[in-house]
Design an enzyme around this catalytic site. Structure first.
Site, PDB file in Angstrom:
ATOM      1  N   GLU A  62      32.340  36.722  41.347  1.00 13.16           N
ATOM      2  CA  GLU A  62      31.117  36.616  42.122  1.00 13.16           C
ATOM      3  C   GLU A  62      30.372  35.332  41.747  1.00 13.16           C
ATOM      4  O   GLU A  62      30.260  34.998  40.567  1.00 13.16           O
ATOM      5  CB  GLU A  62      30.235  37.835  41.817  1.00 13.16           C
ATOM      6  N   LEU A  82      26.997  33.407  41.250  1.00  9.42           N
ATOM      7  CA  LEU A  82      25.597  33.732  40.988  1.00  9.42           C
ATOM      8  C   LEU A  82      24.716  32.559  41.400  1.00  9.42           C
ATOM      9  O   LEU A  82      24.955  31.419  40.994  1.00  9.42           O
ATOM     10  CB  LEU A  82      25.382  34.039  39.506  1.00  9.42           C
ATOM     11  N   ASP A  89      29.923  35.055  22.382  1.00  7.68           N
ATOM     12  CA  ASP A  89      29.803  33.590  22.450  1.00  7.68           C
ATOM     13  C   ASP A  89      28.513  33.242  23.191  1.00  7.68           C
ATOM     14  O   ASP A  89      28.510  32.447  24.135  1.00  7.68           O
ATOM     15  CB  ASP A  89      31.019  32.985  23.161  1.00  7.68           C
TER      16      ASP A  89
END
Length: 277
Positions: free
Chosen positions: A84, A86, A185
């Site tokens: 997806e 963003l 991370d």
């Protein structure tokens, strides 16, 4: 456009509209924005095993159902990961980021680690499950990277001995805790501001001490007081500074391994602080 990418798009009934547009931050893998007949997607190209681990991590973060936005995995096949896209924009919301991260860390696993290995940046990350978090931090984080740095001539052998002293004394001050789901991370570049609120990307997930994510956020920046007020919710650990130093050691060692001597002083300072406390 690669025919193999067209095939993965077709498997999801997507048709490209134009060519992929490279996005910033693709130093390790190729990352691009691609318009399709059903809207924009983000396309990533890398080693299949790395992308499979990333897709697994994104799904785990999404299933945590926190206030944090996580891109949905559309497909992962071979050297391609389709996610997806963003939208960027909106107002930075440090308090919402803190509350969302607190919710993520409320998701617990049975053991420290993860069922499979992944990587932190390009560095292979060993996630062998372990009952005790102190043992996991010592055997699967600090000592392997410290040894690798010494073998490449990036740290002197005496610093490996000092690191071993720090790692060997964790049981004397760091309590074992139920392992939390961590992004793994979480530097500032992996936090996005979107109209729907803070989003997190590029995970290296496992279960461990929640301070893993906090220490990474503060290593090269400051998320702000609003973040910490929302995250701690009145329960800030008395030894946060000591924990922060400990959990910054692993990313510092990783940066030393990847980028060389500019990070040696940071590693040595962190080890010295932990030896003196």
């Amino acid at each position: 456009m690669q025919e193999s990418l067209r095939a993965v798009l077709a498997s999801q009934h997507l048709v490209a509209r134009g060519e992929p547009r490279a996005l910033a931050g693709g130093d390790i893998a190729e990352v691009a924005w691609l318009e399709t007949d059903q809207g924009a997607v983000v396309v990533k190209r890398d080693a299949p095993e790395a992308l499979a681990a990333e897709a697994e991590g994104l799904r785990a973060l999404g299933q945590a159902n926190t206030e944090l936005k996580v891109p949905t995995v559309i497909a992962q096949e071979g050297e391609w990961l389709i996610m997806e896209a963003l939208a960027s924009g909106g107002k930075r919301d440090a308090a919402r980021l803190g509350a969302g991260l607190r919710g993520l860390h409320a998701v617990h696993g049975e053991r420290h680690g993860w069922p499979s290995d992944n990587r932190c940046g390009p560095t292979p990350q060993r996630n062998t499950p372990c009952d005790d978090g102190r043992v996991f931090q010592r055997e699967h984080r600090l000592m392997p990277l410290g040894t690798a740095c010494v073998e490449r001539g990036l740290l002197p052998a005496k610093m490996l001995d000092a690191l071993g002293d720090v790692a060997g004394r964790l049981e004397t001050w760091l309590p074992d805790v139920p392992p939390s789901l961590v992004h793994g991370d979480l530097w500032s570049g992996n936090v996005l501001t979107t109209p729907e609120g803070p989003a997190i990307i590029d995970p290296a997930v496992y279960y461990h001490y929640p301070e893993v994510d906090l220490a990474m956020l503060t290593l090269f920046g400051a998320p702000g007081e609003a973040f910490f007020e929302a995250y701690w919710n009145g329960a800030r650990p008395d030894d946060w500074e000591r924990r922060e130093t400990l959990f910054q050691l692993y990313p510092l060692l990783n940066h030393l391994l990847l980028f060389g001597g500019a990070y040696r002083a940071g590693v040595e300072r962190a080890i010295a602080r932990l030896q003196s406390t």
